[in-house]
Design a protein around this motif. Sequence first.
Motif, PDB file in Angstrom:
ATOM      1  N   ILE A  81     -29.295   4.553 -23.352  1.00  0.00           N
ATOM      2  CA  ILE A  81     -28.498   5.486 -23.748  1.00  0.00           C
ATOM      3  C   ILE A  81     -27.260   5.752 -22.823  1.00  0.00           C
ATOM      4  CG2 ILE A  81     -28.065   8.131 -23.842  1.00  0.00           C
ATOM      5  CD1 ILE A  81     -31.047   8.275 -24.646  1.00  0.00           C
ATOM      6  N   CYS A  84     -24.603   2.926 -23.601  1.00  0.00           N
ATOM      7  CA  CYS A  84     -23.862   3.071 -24.972  1.00  0.00           C
ATOM      8  C   CYS A  84     -23.035   4.184 -24.840  1.00  0.00           C
ATOM      9  CB  CYS A  84     -25.055   3.406 -26.046  1.00  0.00           C
ATOM     10  SG  CYS A  84     -25.999   1.927 -26.589  1.00  0.00           S
ATOM     11  N   SER A  85     -23.335   5.202 -24.003  1.00  0.00           N
ATOM     12  CA  SER A  85     -22.529   6.108 -24.325  1.00  0.00           C
ATOM     13  C   SER A  85     -21.310   6.055 -23.318  1.00  0.00           C
ATOM     14  CB  SER A  85     -23.058   7.754 -23.737  1.00  0.00           C
ATOM     15  OG  SER A  85     -24.260   7.717 -23.172  1.00  0.00           O
ATOM     16  N   LEU A 163     -31.792   8.094 -28.922  1.00  0.00           N
ATOM     17  CA  LEU A 163     -30.351   7.582 -28.511  1.00  0.00           C
ATOM     18  C   LEU A 163     -29.396   8.171 -29.676  1.00  0.00           C
ATOM     19  CD1 LEU A 163     -28.664   5.139 -27.171  1.00  0.00           C
ATOM     20  CD2 LEU A 163     -29.246   3.669 -29.365  1.00  0.00           C
ATOM     21  N   TRP A 164     -29.583   7.994 -30.843  1.00  0.00           N
ATOM     22  CA  TRP A 164     -28.699   8.424 -31.727  1.00  0.00           C
ATOM     23  C   TRP A 164     -28.460   9.878 -31.779  1.00  0.00           C
ATOM     24  CZ3 TRP A 164     -28.893  12.128 -35.931  1.00  0.00           C
ATOM     25  CH2 TRP A 164     -27.910  12.076 -36.897  1.00  0.00           C
ATOM     26  N   LEU A 167     -26.430  10.788 -27.832  1.00  0.00           N
ATOM     27  CA  LEU A 167     -25.259   9.722 -27.541  1.00  0.00           C
ATOM     28  C   LEU A 167     -23.879  10.608 -27.345  1.00  0.00           C
ATOM     29  CD1 LEU A 167     -25.141   6.777 -27.291  1.00  0.00           C
ATOM     30  CD2 LEU A 167     -24.452   6.624 -29.660  1.00  0.00           C
TER      31      LEU A 167
END
Lengths: 296, 313
Positions: A81, A84-85, A163-164, A167
């Motif tokens: 996470i 990605c963020s 995660l989705w 984010l």
Amino acid sequence: MKLRTRTTIFAYLFMAPALVMLVLFVFLPIAGSIPLVFYDYSMIGDVEFIGLDNFRRALSDGTFHIAIVNTITFVAVVPVIQLCSIALASLVNQKLKGIVFFRTLFYVPVITSMVAVSIIWSFLFDSHGIINTWLMEWGLTNQPLGFVNSSKTAMICIMFITLWQGLGYYMMLYLAGLQSIPAEIEEAARTDGASALQVFFRIKVPMLKPYIWFCSLNSVISAVAIFDPIFVMTQGGPNNSTMVINYYSYIRAFKDFEFGYSATLGLVQAVITGLLSVVVFVYGKRNGGMTYDNAR
Amino acid sequence: MTTPAETMSVPGVSSPSATRANRRPRRAGRVSMPRRRRPAKVVARRGLSMTLTYIALLAVAIVAAGPFLWMTITAFKSGQNIYDPSIKISQLTVANFVGVWEFLNIPAYLGNTVVITVGSIVIDVVLASLCAYPLACMRFPGRDVIMVLLIAAMIIPAAAGMVINYLTLSTLHLLNTLVGVILPGSLKVFSIVLLRQAYLGVPRDLIEAARIDGASELLIWRKIMMPSIMPAISTVVIFDFIGRWNEFLWPIIVLQDPAKYPLAAALQYLNGSFNYKFGYIAAGTVISIVPVLIIFIIFQKNYINAVAGAVKA
């Protein structure tokens, strides 16, 4: 002296309603759940002091062991996470037309209830669902994939949904971090001939460190407490593959009404949360995070 | 979702970086230097990188918004082929919305949700703003102790006290009531700390002047302090609204009677019991998301600033 007494009385009158609420629903409950671990406390039958029996039971409880392993496995989603963020935050930290619209759009999953999110994704992941239909149309698979219905992939799906949903939240925090980096520093580096990647890894990432540790800590704490998508999508299954401590202790308390045993499991969960937080905190402190002085 | 920041840190609502986070970025190229003509190669490369950026943004947008879009489109489709992956609507229909509205008694669930959400917001705003006032503006014995206790309470997760809260409500005969859902979680320590910060920003002279004029503390609070901290109060309202509207674990613990469920819990109920009515589930989900979306869009600036400001402790 008289004025001082008057002020004190006023102060406590103002605070009284809030303090009563907090004592009743925050402080007493937390203090009260600690002795619970030594009792056999269920809604039916007597309250009985059983010493360490709840702990002995936890030691030999197979489902609980699986729950511990699954919980720790799930925490692996935290670094993903964060990576990605940070990437997403750098993407939206650009001076472009319509960028505010994109930022807002990416934030929408954050404000949506986990129940709605879980329902949407369980239908997307369904064996007749849109993802499987596309995969088969494109010839990537011959038969529908199990996703949430398979014990091999269910946990990965839960991680993906977490995660989705998360984010956008961390993206916003990292964006605040990126925007607090003075533009002059980047300009100076660029003038000296640094490439965009060098600027990112040598300047931005180090200056983001306080944010990285703050977000990781938050993320770890909420990862150990994962509950909603498990409840809505898998109920701990299939085959206990998504059974986590928080969900298991919920079942013990509010399905079986074994409050004493549930409190014991909750205590273990709190200890795991505490240990992981200390690891993140200490590691962060050693690597120049956690002090906010250099964040500006 | 309870945002982790709520439990973790003291927010600086008006911290400069927080506001900077959301301000329109300065235009590139207008900063200081006089404009130079860029070589064609550089311009072409900039154009390419901008195209790539937009492609990336669109890709993320599809992943982030796609599921919602698909759900909304599905909600407007007629019942036969809900799993049809095409996003084309051959026949637009509101039958699912009408169906779920009547079949599930959505108005009742919406009513429950509104009662829970509004009740919590009122309790939180009134009690937190009362409590934060002396903590920010008065000197009295015990103030530091109370502050330390409040910060400690922010760090401890609410789940820790869930069992005892359940037993307390049982003793008070509040199980299976909306009051039981509202009471334990409504007052947020986070709100007290946030409002205290806001009070600290009100000029002291204003208070002193009012005191000299002989205004009572209650009057000062109502006429001067409350109006001055409205931005912070609106932040509290949005946080509470989104948190409570979406909450479902505590309601399903307290409420045994599904007729008393709020919308989020009812959705879960719908999902478990009426799997075959997929169009209904889609419509119900859309109905549940829309109010939060509206509130978010109206107040998004406040909300995002508060989230961003939460890192600064």
